[in-house]
Design a protein around this motif. Structure first.
Motif, PDB file in Angstrom:
ATOM      1  N   LEU A 186     100.098 -59.125 -53.264  1.00  0.00           N
ATOM      2  CA  LEU A 186      98.735 -58.905 -52.778  1.00  0.00           C
ATOM      3  C   LEU A 186      97.891 -58.358 -53.925  1.00  0.00           C
ATOM      4  N   LEU A 187      96.795 -59.047 -54.209  1.00  0.00           N
ATOM      5  CA  LEU A 187      95.877 -58.603 -55.262  1.00  0.00           C
ATOM      6  C   LEU A 187      94.761 -57.809 -54.591  1.00  0.00           C
ATOM      7  N   GLU A 188      94.794 -56.494 -54.794  1.00  0.00           N
ATOM      8  CA  GLU A 188      93.813 -55.649 -54.095  1.00  0.00           C
ATOM      9  C   GLU A 188      93.278 -54.579 -55.033  1.00  0.00           C
ATOM     10  N   VAL A 190     100.306 -65.536 -53.251  1.00  0.00           N
ATOM     11  CA  VAL A 190      99.443 -64.448 -53.712  1.00  0.00           C
ATOM     12  C   VAL A 190      98.195 -64.431 -52.852  1.00  0.00           C
ATOM     13  N   GLU A 191      98.027 -63.376 -52.067  1.00  0.00           N
ATOM     14  CA  GLU A 191      96.771 -63.296 -51.310  1.00  0.00           C
ATOM     15  C   GLU A 191      95.740 -62.525 -52.134  1.00  0.00           C
ATOM     16  N   LEU A 192      94.563 -63.144 -52.265  1.00  0.00           N
ATOM     17  CA  LEU A 192      93.473 -62.546 -53.036  1.00  0.00           C
ATOM     18  C   LEU A 192      92.622 -61.701 -52.091  1.00  0.00           C
ATOM     19  N   GLY A 193      92.514 -60.422 -52.350  1.00  0.00           N
ATOM     20  CA  GLY A 193      91.668 -59.549 -51.520  1.00  0.00           C
ATOM     21  C   GLY A 193      92.075 -59.540 -50.067  1.00  0.00           C
ATOM     22  N   PRO A 194      93.244 -58.937 -49.740  1.00  0.00           N
ATOM     23  CA  PRO A 194      93.776 -59.052 -48.371  1.00  0.00           C
ATOM     24  C   PRO A 194      93.123 -58.164 -47.313  1.00  0.00           C
ATOM     25  N   GLY A 195      92.068 -57.454 -47.638  1.00  0.00           N
ATOM     26  CA  GLY A 195      91.319 -56.723 -46.610  1.00  0.00           C
ATOM     27  C   GLY A 195      92.162 -55.688 -45.885  1.00  0.00           C
ATOM     28  N   ALA A 231      82.869 -61.896 -52.235  1.00  0.00           N
ATOM     29  CA  ALA A 231      82.704 -60.439 -52.360  1.00  0.00           C
ATOM     30  C   ALA A 231      82.649 -59.998 -53.828  1.00  0.00           C
ATOM     31  N   LEU A 232      82.611 -60.957 -54.750  1.00  0.00           N
ATOM     32  CA  LEU A 232      82.593 -60.597 -56.180  1.00  0.00           C
ATOM     33  C   LEU A 232      81.143 -60.545 -56.699  1.00  0.00           C
ATOM     34  N   PRO A 233      80.891 -59.682 -57.677  1.00  0.00           N
ATOM     35  CA  PRO A 233      79.515 -59.551 -58.209  1.00  0.00           C
ATOM     36  C   PRO A 233      78.998 -60.837 -58.855  1.00  0.00           C
ATOM     37  N   GLY A 277      92.947 -67.203 -50.444  1.00  0.00           N
ATOM     38  CA  GLY A 277      91.882 -66.203 -50.343  1.00  0.00           C
ATOM     39  C   GLY A 277      90.955 -66.502 -49.184  1.00  0.00           C
ATOM     40  N   ASN A 278      90.662 -65.483 -48.388  1.00  0.00           N
ATOM     41  CA  ASN A 278      89.623 -65.633 -47.374  1.00  0.00           C
ATOM     42  C   ASN A 278      88.538 -64.614 -47.681  1.00  0.00           C
ATOM     43  N   GLU A 279      87.334 -65.102 -47.905  1.00  0.00           N
ATOM     44  CA  GLU A 279      86.202 -64.229 -48.249  1.00  0.00           C
ATOM     45  C   GLU A 279      86.534 -63.298 -49.414  1.00  0.00           C
ATOM     46  N   ASP A 287      81.863 -52.959 -40.209  1.00  0.00           N
ATOM     47  CA  ASP A 287      80.555 -53.577 -40.466  1.00  0.00           C
ATOM     48  C   ASP A 287      80.553 -55.085 -40.264  1.00  0.00           C
ATOM     49  N   PHE A 288      81.717 -55.717 -40.429  1.00  0.00           N
ATOM     50  CA  PHE A 288      81.762 -57.173 -40.233  1.00  0.00           C
ATOM     51  C   PHE A 288      83.176 -57.598 -39.859  1.00  0.00           C
ATOM     52  N   ILE A 289      83.290 -58.847 -39.408  1.00  0.00           N
ATOM     53  CA  ILE A 289      84.602 -59.350 -38.991  1.00  0.00           C
ATOM     54  C   ILE A 289      84.895 -60.654 -39.729  1.00  0.00           C
ATOM     55  N   PRO A 318      85.971 -51.583 -43.766  1.00  0.00           N
ATOM     56  CA  PRO A 318      84.740 -52.164 -43.224  1.00  0.00           C
ATOM     57  C   PRO A 318      84.954 -53.226 -42.149  1.00  0.00           C
ATOM     58  N   PHE A 319      86.235 -53.511 -41.814  1.00  0.00           N
ATOM     59  CA  PHE A 319      86.510 -54.687 -40.968  1.00  0.00           C
ATOM     60  C   PHE A 319      86.576 -54.354 -39.481  1.00  0.00           C
ATOM     61  N   GLY A 320      86.165 -55.333 -38.675  1.00  0.00           N
ATOM     62  CA  GLY A 320      86.369 -55.248 -37.234  1.00  0.00           C
ATOM     63  C   GLY A 320      85.204 -54.626 -36.488  1.00  0.00           C
ATOM     64  N   SER A 332      87.664 -64.203 -40.359  1.00  0.00           N
ATOM     65  CA  SER A 332      88.468 -65.158 -39.558  1.00  0.00           C
ATOM     66  C   SER A 332      89.852 -64.632 -39.153  1.00  0.00           C
ATOM     67  N   PRO A 333      90.634 -64.032 -40.085  1.00  0.00           N
ATOM     68  CA  PRO A 333      91.966 -63.594 -39.665  1.00  0.00           C
ATOM     69  C   PRO A 333      91.923 -62.567 -38.543  1.00  0.00           C
ATOM     70  N   LEU A 334      90.840 -61.780 -38.499  1.00  0.00           N
ATOM     71  CA  LEU A 334      90.724 -60.757 -37.448  1.00  0.00           C
ATOM     72  C   LEU A 334      90.169 -61.330 -36.150  1.00  0.00           C
ATOM     73  N   ILE A 335      89.469 -62.443 -36.268  1.00  0.00           N
ATOM     74  CA  ILE A 335      88.914 -63.058 -35.056  1.00  0.00           C
ATOM     75  C   ILE A 335      90.033 -63.664 -34.223  1.00  0.00           C
TER      76      ILE A 335
HETATM   77  C1  LIG Z   1      85.304 -59.475 -47.852  1.00  0.00           C
HETATM   78  S1  LIG Z   1      86.850 -58.743 -48.072  1.00  0.00           S
HETATM   79  C2  LIG Z   1      87.926 -60.007 -47.394  1.00  0.00           C
HETATM   80  C3  LIG Z   1      89.137 -59.428 -46.752  1.00  0.00           C
HETATM   81  C4  LIG Z   1      90.165 -60.359 -46.133  1.00  0.00           C
HETATM   82  N1  LIG Z   1      90.544 -61.430 -46.998  1.00  0.00           N
HETATM   83  C5  LIG Z   1      89.720 -60.895 -44.801  1.00  0.00           C
HETATM   84  O1  LIG Z   1      89.441 -62.086 -44.705  1.00  0.00           O
HETATM   85  O2  LIG Z   1      89.656 -60.123 -43.840  1.00  0.00           O
HETATM   86  C6  LIG Z   1      87.143 -58.815 -49.801  1.00  0.00           C
HETATM   87  C7  LIG Z   1      88.480 -58.265 -50.254  1.00  0.00           C
HETATM   88  O3  LIG Z   1      88.627 -58.491 -51.669  1.00  0.00           O
HETATM   89  C8  LIG Z   1      88.988 -57.257 -52.324  1.00  0.00           C
HETATM   90  N2  LIG Z   1      88.510 -57.361 -53.721  1.00  0.00           N
HETATM   91  C9  LIG Z   1      87.252 -57.499 -54.139  1.00  0.00           C
HETATM   92  N3  LIG Z   1      87.176 -57.579 -55.485  1.00  0.00           N
HETATM   93  C10 LIG Z   1      88.442 -57.530 -55.929  1.00  0.00           C
HETATM   94  C11 LIG Z   1      89.034 -57.604 -57.227  1.00  0.00           C
HETATM   95  N4  LIG Z   1      88.297 -57.718 -58.324  1.00  0.00           N
HETATM   96  N5  LIG Z   1      90.384 -57.538 -57.317  1.00  0.00           N
HETATM   97  C12 LIG Z   1      91.145 -57.409 -56.199  1.00  0.00           C
HETATM   98  N6  LIG Z   1      90.637 -57.330 -54.942  1.00  0.00           N
HETATM   99  C13 LIG Z   1      89.308 -57.384 -54.800  1.00  0.00           C
HETATM  100  C14 LIG Z   1      88.316 -56.212 -51.451  1.00  0.00           C
HETATM  101  O4  LIG Z   1      88.772 -54.912 -51.668  1.00  0.00           O
HETATM  102  C15 LIG Z   1      88.672 -56.768 -50.064  1.00  0.00           C
HETATM  103  O5  LIG Z   1      90.014 -56.511 -49.726  1.00  0.00           O
END
Ligand SMILES: C[S@@+](CC[C@H](N)C(=O)[O-])C[C@H]1O[C@@H](n2cnc3c(N)ncnc32)[C@H](O)[C@@H]1O
Length: 354
Positions: free
Chosen positions: A109-111, A78-83, A153-155, A147-149, A43-45, A37-39, A47-50
Motif C-alpha cells: 500500500l502506497l500511502e 500495489v494500491e495507490l492511496g488506499p484511503g 488528489a495530487l497537486p 488506484g481509485n481517486e 467530507d466525501f465518499i 475524510p471518508f464516508g 466508490s469502494p465505500l459506496i
Molecule cells: C481521494 S483519496 C482516495 C482514497 C481511496 N483510494 C478511496 O477510493 O477511498 C486519496 C488517497 O491518496 C493518498 N495520497 C495522496 N498523495 C499521495 C502520495 N503522494 N503518496 C501516497 N499516497 C498519497 C491520500 O492520503 C489518500 O489515501
C-alpha cells in the motif's frame, strides 16, 4: 495560526501546486494527515465505500489478469492511496475465494498519511500487506497497480495564456493578511517548455499541468516495463480537452471555496485522460481506450453478480444494494464522470472490461 498563513507571510506567494501540497499533505497540518475524510461522517465518499461490490469485482478482474499473464507464483498488487483501507480489505476477502491466486498474492500500500496508515492497518490486519512510501521501493513483480481517486488528489499547476504571454497561478495573502487569494505571475521558460513538449497548449487559455501525476506515471511505467503487470486506475476526468478550471474543494459533502478552509477541506482536480494516455504510451506501454466507470463495471459483470447476491437477500437489503449500485453506475452520478484507464506491457493485450 494556520501553517499555510505562516508560510504565505514568510514567502509572500507560492505556486498553486505548492499550496495544494501544503494544505493537503503537510506532515502535521495537512488535511489528509490529520483527518479521516471518508464516508457519511467525513467530507466525501468514494466508490469502494459506496458498495463492496466495487472491490469484489476488482478482485475478480485481478484474478483474470493474473491468469492471463500465466498464473505467476508471485503477483504483487500495489494500491495507490488506499484511503481508509476499504478497497484493500474487500479485495483480499474476495481473493481468498481464489486459492491459487491468493497464495501468490502480496500487497503493497502506497500511502503518504500516517493517520490513514493507522486506520488501514486496523481495518486490514493481514500479513500479506506491507506499506511503502515510494514506487521506487518496488523490486519484484509482476505488479498490478490499482488506484481509485489517487491521481485526482495530487497537486496540479495552472497556467494561463493572455495575448501570447503565459502566467502561472500563485497563491498569496490579501493586503490585510486575513484572506488567501490567487495571483498571476509570469510563467518561467522551463515551465512553458514542459507544457509545450506535452502539447498542452493548443488553443486553450487555461492549462492544467498535473506534474506530480506525470512523475508517478513515469515511475509506474518503469516498473511495469521491468517486471510486467499493469496499471488500472479510476478517477474523475475527461477525454475531450476542456479549457476549464477543474479544481474543486469539498467539505461535509458540499462544494466549497478552495481558499476558504485551507487544511480543513479536500481539494481535487479532474484528470486529463488524453494526457495520461499520451504519457504512458510515450513510456512504451499499451494503453487501452479510456472508458466510463459504468461501462467497465458492467462489462466485468457487476450486474450479474448483484443478481446472484440478490437471490439470498431480504427486500430491504436488495433495495440498499441496488441503490448503491445506481450511485456507481448512473451517468448522472459516478457512472460517466468517472473514467477507467488500463495500461500494460507493450507485448500484452489483456482486455477484460475494455
Ligand atoms: C481521494 S483519496 C482516495 C482514497 C481511496 N483510494 C478511496 O477510493 O477511498 C486519496 C488517497 O491518496 C493518498 N495520497 C495522496 N498523495 C499521495 C502520495 N503522494 N503518496 C501516497 N499516497 C498519497 C491520500 O492520503 C489518500 O489515501
Amino acid at each position: 495560526m494556520s501553517k499555510i498563513i505562516n508560510i504565505l507571510k514568510e514567502k509572500k506567494s507560492i505556486p498553486l501546486d505548492q499550496f495544494i501540497n501544503i494544505v493537503l499533505y503537510d506532515k502535521k497540518f495537512g488535511y489528509y494527515m490529520k483527518n479521516n475524510p471518508f464516508g457519511k461522517e467525513g467530507d466525501f465518499i468514494t466508490s469502494p465505500l459506496i458498495s463492496n461490490l466495487f472491490g469484489e469485482m476488482l478482485a475478480v478482474w485481478c484474478v483474470s489478469f493474473w491468469e492471463y499473464i500465466g498464473k505467476p507464483n508471485k503477483i504483487l498488487l500495489v494500491e495507490l492511496g488506499p484511503g481508509d483501507g476499504t478497497l484493500c480489505k474487500n479485495l483480499l476477502n474476495t481473493s481468498k475465494k481464489f486459492k491459487d491466486f491468493y497464495n501468490s498474492l502480496e500487497v503493497n500500500l502506497l500511502e503518504i498519511s500516517n493517520k490513514l496508515k493507522t486506520i488501514q492497518k486496523k481495518k486490514i490486519n493481514n500479513k500479506k500487506v506491507k506499506w511503502i512510501k515510494k514506487i521506487q521501493e518496488i523490486n519484484y513483480g509482476p505488479v498490478i497497480f490499482l488506484g481509485n481517486e489517487f491521481f485526482d488528489a495530487l497537486p496540479i499547476k495552472q497556467i494561463y495564456k493572455k495575448k501570447k504571454l503565459f502566467f502561472e497561478k500563485y497563491v498569496a495573502l490579501s493586503n490585510d493578511n486575513k484572506k488567501i487569494r490567487f495571483l498571476s505571475k509570469k510563467a518561467d521558460n522551463n515551465l512553458i517548455k514542459r507544457i509545450q513538449n506535452l502539447n498542452l497548449i493548443s488553443n486553450s487559455n487555461l492549462i492544467e499541468y498535473p506534474l506530480e501525476a506525470i512523475k508517478f506515471l513515469s515511475s509506474i511505467a518503469k516498473k511495469i516495463n521491468k517486471f510486467d503487470g499493469g496499471l488500472l486506475t479510476f478517477d474523475y476526468g475527461y477525454t475531450v480537452h476542456k479549457s476549464q478550471n477543474t479544481l474543486q474543494s469539498v467539505k461535509k459533502h458540499r462544494y466549497t471555496n478552495i481558499l476558504s478552509m485551507p487544511h480543513h477541506s479536500d481539494i481535487s482536480s479532474h484528470i486529463n485522460f488524453k494526457l495520461f494516455h499520451k504519457v504512458l504510451k510515450k513510456s512504451n506501454l499499451n494503453v487501452k481506450k479510456i472508458i466510463n466507470q459504468n461501462e467497465f463495471l458492467k462489462k466485468i459483470g457487476i450486474l450479474e453478480r448483484a443478481n446472484v447476491l440478490s437471490k439470498k437477500m431480504t427486500f430491504k437489503e436488495k433495495a440498499n444494494m441496488y441503490y448503491r449500485l445506481k450511485r456507481l453506475l448512473d451517468p448522472k452520478e459516478m457512472g460517466s464522470l468517472f473514467k477507467v484507464m488500463f495500461a500494460q506491457k507493450k507485448n500484452k493485450n489483456f482486455s477484460l472490461g475494455f
